[in-house]
Motif scaffolding. Structure first.
Motif, PDB file in Angstrom:
ATOM      1  N   GLN A 336       0.811  -1.206   0.000  1.00  6.25           N
ATOM      2  CA  GLN A 336       0.000   0.000   0.000  1.00  6.25           C
ATOM      3  C   GLN A 336       0.851   1.265   0.000  1.00  6.25           C
ATOM      4  OE1 GLN A 336      -2.303   1.474   3.538  1.00  6.25           O
ATOM      5  NE2 GLN A 336      -4.061   0.826   2.317  1.00  6.25           N
ATOM      6  N   GLN A 337       1.998   1.217   0.693  1.00  5.03           N
ATOM      7  CA  GLN A 337       2.817   2.418   0.801  1.00  5.03           C
ATOM      8  C   GLN A 337       4.264   2.040   1.089  1.00  5.03           C
ATOM      9  OE1 GLN A 337       1.452   5.171   3.789  1.00  5.03           O
ATOM     10  NE2 GLN A 337       3.289   6.438   3.677  1.00  5.03           N
ATOM     11  N   GLU A 352      -1.788  -3.772   3.134  1.00  6.13           N
ATOM     12  CA  GLU A 352      -3.207  -3.916   3.474  1.00  6.13           C
ATOM     13  C   GLU A 352      -3.576  -5.383   3.383  1.00  6.13           C
ATOM     14  OE1 GLU A 352      -7.639  -2.263   2.164  1.00  6.13           O
ATOM     15  OE2 GLU A 352      -5.930  -2.085   0.794  1.00  6.13           O
ATOM     16  N   GLY A 363      -9.404  -5.471  -0.664  1.00  8.11           N
ATOM     17  CA  GLY A 363      -8.728  -5.047   0.550  1.00  8.11           C
ATOM     18  C   GLY A 363      -9.690  -5.027   1.723  1.00  8.11           C
ATOM     19  N   THR A 367      -4.401  -2.504   7.966  1.00  8.09           N
ATOM     20  CA  THR A 367      -3.023  -2.400   7.488  1.00  8.09           C
ATOM     21  C   THR A 367      -2.032  -2.811   8.573  1.00  8.09           C
ATOM     22  OG1 THR A 367      -2.795  -0.090   8.157  1.00  8.09           O
ATOM     23  CG2 THR A 367      -3.648  -0.519   5.937  1.00  8.09           C
TER      24      THR A 367
END
Length: 455
Positions: A336-337, A352, A363, A367
């Motif tokens: 996700q990041q 996620e 999703g 997270t």
């Protein structure tokens, strides 16, 4: 590229000790073991192992030859169908192909004949006085091949057997393709890829020109004009993107780049190694990356996949290798990041959790973070866009991110053929790339001879 990891520490172990971590994954059979194992084969009529082999090797026949101590005969039978039979014996997923359908799976023994190891034994122990295959009478035709990977090398060898001359244009410094640059170091040891290339070239009539890049110093239109036919064995040279902010940050790179550097390194202790690494992916490349960085000295390696274990393209055998090497495997989680530190370098990744909603992956909104100094992405390869830049290459019909071909590996452009990972029908297996090259060579030969006769 790997330079983005230059700030990381080097391994604490000396190069010689690290090299010991990359010895043969599956030690070869001794003569006694080969004799015992070949005796287990039932030499089935219409053997299922032969029928499922992508390169059409007569498995029962070569095993019988081993049993009869005719090692040269066994090797010649293998190499006639698959000139890269030595490397395929080491890297082919036999557990889901020939060994999976072996009838010994269904009796009280409960395990198949070790076909892959027997194939390796035959090829490794053959002693030919000269190259086992002779060239046919010269046809006066010369074919250009772009890419010296398994597909291109197989195509070249078969064309040479049929009497044609071949020029291979290769972008790297060495021939071999993924066998040289992309396979885990513990699967192809002792510079085997280069030894196999040298053996293949012994047939004669094949020239390899390195540092020749299609779309840069090599143009398809020029090859089409100068040669009687062109075969494209381009592979898949571009790593797919995650599509996340921070993907270009130091510490995040394609797994294939690190694997290539590891395979080419003379001194393993010179390579950067993170304390903690994340590998994103579910295929054999992801497993290769995770296991190798663990063996290089990373303290914590986490492989993450967005679906479950059963959906992974890596075989259960490969998954077991990862587990045996203490790789932590997390499923049902998607990136996700990219997490960065104060200097803009990779500090980890946020994921996620996922689940299936019917047949669709979704999703959950929940997270979690995994800390790491390096993220290796192994989410698949695509055809490098710059490889098809010139006006003629742009006319090739595409199916998704691959080249469309017919049953004879002909593209829509007359005289231009393609095979291996860069074309639509494929499983991204070395053995299938070899078969593509062989079949394309037969189609090229047929088309060239047919045109001569028609004239």
């Amino acid at each position: 590229m790997i330079e983005s990891l230059s700030y990381l520490p080097h391994p604490t172990l000396p190069s010689e000790e690290l090299a010991g971590h990359f010895t043969d994954l599956a030690p070869p059979l001794t003569a006694r073991q080969a004799a015992i194992e070949s005796a287990r084969c039932l030499y089935c009529y219409d053997a299922p192992c032969s029928r499922i082999c992508p390169s059409e090797i007569d498995v029962a026949s070569f095993i019988r030859n081993i049993h009869d101590k005719n090692i040269n005969g066994a090797a010649a039978g293998i190499l006639k169908q698959n000139i890269l039979g030595g490397s395929c014996a080491r890297v082919c997923p036999t557990e889901i192909l020939c060994e999976d359908v072996c009838v010994r799976n269904h009796d009280a023994e409960g395990q198949p004949v070790k076909i892959g190891l027997l194939q390796r034994y035959a090829v490794d122990h053959a002693h030919f006085a000269a190259h086992p295959f002779k060239r046919a009478a010269a046809t006066g035709k010369t074919i250009a091949i772009v890419g010296a990977g398994p597909a291109g090398l197989s195509c070249a060898h078969r064309l040479a057997m049929l009497g044609h001359d071949v020029v291979i244009f290769e972008k790297e410094d060495k021939a071999g393709g993924l066998n040289e640059y992309g396979i885990a170091k513990y699967k192809l040891t002792d510079d085997f890829a280069q030894k196999e290339v040298a053996f293949l070239l012994d047939i004669g009539g094949i020239e390899i020109r390195c540092r020749q890049v299609l779309g840069e110093n090599l143009q398809l239109r020029d090859l089409h004009a100068q040669y009687d036919a062109v075969f494209l064995g381009l592979g898949l040279g571009a790593s797919r993107k995650l599509g996340l902010t921070g993907e270009d940050a130091p510490g995040l790179l394609a797994a294939v780049d690190y694997i290539a550097a590891l395979r080419q390194a003379d001194d393993l202790s010179s390579l950067p190694v993170p304390k903690r690494a994340i590998v994103i992916g579910a295929g054999n490349t992801a497993i290769d990356m995770a296991v190798q960085i663990q063996r290089m000295g990373a303290e914590e390696v986490t492989l993450v996949y967005r679906r479950g274990f059963d959906a992974m393209t890596a075989t259960h055998h490969e998954q077991d290798i990862a587990k045996a090497n203490q790789v932590r495997m997390l499923t049902w989680a998607q990136p996700q990041q990219v997490l960065l530190d104060a200097e803009g370098k990779v500090a980890g990744m946020r994921f996620e959790k996922t689940r299936l909603e019917g047949a669709r992956l979704a999703g959950t909104g929940e997270t979690f973070d995994v800390a790491a100094e390096t993220i290796f992405k192994a989410i698949g390869q695509s055809l490098a866009s710059d490889a098809l830049h010139d006006p003629m290459a742009a006319l090739l019909k595409r199916d998704g991110d691959k080249i469309a071909v017919d049953a004879g590996f002909r593209t829509v452009l007359p005289g231009i053929y393609a095979g291996g990972d860069c074309v639509v029908p494929g499983q991204d297996l070395t053995v299938q790339a070899v078969q593509h090259g062989k079949l394309a060579a037969l189609a090229i030969h047929h088309d060239l001879i047919f045109k001569v006769e028609a004239a």
